[in-house]
Structure formats: structure tokens, C-alpha cells
Motif scaffolding. Sequence first.
Motif, short mmCIF file in Angstrom:
data_model
loop_
_atom_site.label_atom_id
_atom_site.label_comp_id
_atom_site.label_asym_id
_atom_site.label_seq_id
_atom_site.Cartn_x
_atom_site.Cartn_y
_atom_site.Cartn_z
N GLY A 30 -4.04 -0.77 6.56
CA GLY A 30 -4.27 -1.94 7.40
C GLY A 30 -3.30 -3.06 7.13
N ASN A 31 -2.80 -3.16 5.92
CA ASN A 31 -1.85 -4.20 5.53
C ASN A 31 -0.45 -3.75 5.91
N PRO A 32 0.24 -4.45 6.83
CA PRO A 32 1.58 -4.00 7.27
C PRO A 32 2.61 -3.98 6.15
N GLN A 33 2.51 -4.91 5.19
CA GLN A 33 3.48 -4.92 4.08
C GLN A 33 3.29 -3.69 3.19
N LEU A 34 2.03 -3.37 2.89
CA LEU A 34 1.77 -2.18 2.07
C LEU A 34 2.18 -0.91 2.82
N ASP A 40 8.65 3.29 2.91
CA ASP A 40 9.91 3.28 2.17
C ASP A 40 9.87 4.27 1.01
N ILE A 41 8.75 4.31 0.31
CA ILE A 41 8.62 5.25 -0.81
C ILE A 41 8.59 6.68 -0.28
N SER A 42 7.81 6.93 0.77
CA SER A 42 7.67 8.27 1.33
C SER A 42 9.00 8.81 1.86
N ALA A 43 9.85 7.93 2.34
CA ALA A 43 11.15 8.36 2.87
C ALA A 43 12.06 8.88 1.76
N VAL A 68 -0.95 10.34 0.87
CA VAL A 68 -2.23 9.71 0.52
C VAL A 68 -2.17 9.16 -0.91
N ILE A 69 -1.59 9.93 -1.83
CA ILE A 69 -1.45 9.46 -3.21
C ILE A 69 -0.63 8.19 -3.27
N VAL A 70 0.49 8.16 -2.55
CA VAL A 70 1.35 6.98 -2.53
C VAL A 70 0.56 5.77 -2.04
N ARG A 71 -0.18 5.94 -0.96
CA ARG A 71 -0.95 4.81 -0.40
C ARG A 71 -2.07 4.37 -1.34
N GLU A 72 -2.74 5.34 -1.98
CA GLU A 72 -3.81 4.99 -2.93
C GLU A 72 -3.26 4.19 -4.10
N ARG A 73 -2.10 4.60 -4.61
CA ARG A 73 -1.50 3.89 -5.74
C ARG A 73 -1.09 2.47 -5.34
#
Length: 158
Positions: A30-34, A40-43, A68-73
Motif C-alpha cells: 500500500g505504501n508507494p515508497q516501500l 528496485d530490490i526485486s529487479a 513476498v519475502i522482500v516485501r515482508e522484510r
Amino acid sequence: MIIRFLLSCVLALLLSAAPAFAVNPDEILGNPQLEQRARDISANLRCLVCQNQSIDDSDAELARDLRVIVRERLVSGDTDAQVMDYVVDRYGEFVLLRPAFSARNILLWGTPIFVLILGGVAAFAYSRRYSSSASGPVSLTHEEEERLNKLLDDEDDK
């Protein structure tokens, strides 16, 4: 009417050339910055199934799990570097699309250079050997000259 059709075709072509991301709507934060940090990390993370795609572009189930792991962290408050370190610790440096230059992977970075140098040395050695053997006739030894003259004299006598 024709102009409208042509504009529709051009718009369809432009939209089809846009990058297709495999991120599912339920994964988006939901947070556009996150979300931008997650993208950027996933790329920069390799899909371990596809191997030449980032996890952001891959439809593989493992790539989804990594996203999902990247977003959870990120939601838990980790920095980008901490997220990358976590994923690398868990899956190894192979998960990075651009591995860092280090002593551990010097073979990966040095092999192309080594093969290029080895090929250059082999080509140089081959060309030197070929040019020295094709440089012209070799002079005969004294014994060979005497034997040749004897054979020629015997030939003339017949």
C-alpha cells in the motif's frame, strides 16, 4: 475512421512494448515508497528457476515467494541492504543478477579474461611456428649435398 484505427494500432503496439511485470496485485504494498524499494530490490535478484530473469519479471512460484519475502522484510523495517543480505545469506550469491567482485568469485570474473589471454598466446605461438616453417627452403648439409650430387651423376650416366 481510418485514423482512429491507426491510432488504436499504434497505442496497442506501444503498450505491448512496455515491460511486463509478474508482480501479482495481492503482492503490491500500500505504501508507494516501500513498493518502489521492493521493485528496485526485486529487479536485482535472479529468479532461481528462470535464471536469466529477475524475480520481478518471473512468473515462477519461487520468484513469487522471493518477492513476498522482500516485501515482508521491508514492511518489518529492514533497509534495502539488510533485505539483500538476508536473501543472499539464504540463497547464495547466485541469486544476485550482478554478483559483486570478491575473492570468492574471482574465478567467475577471471575466466573470460584468462581464456582470451590463453587464446591470444596460442594464436601467437601458432603463427610463429607457421611462419618459421614457411620461411623458405632449408639448406642441405654437406653429406646431403654429396649424396644428391652422386644421385644426379648416376642419373646423367644412364
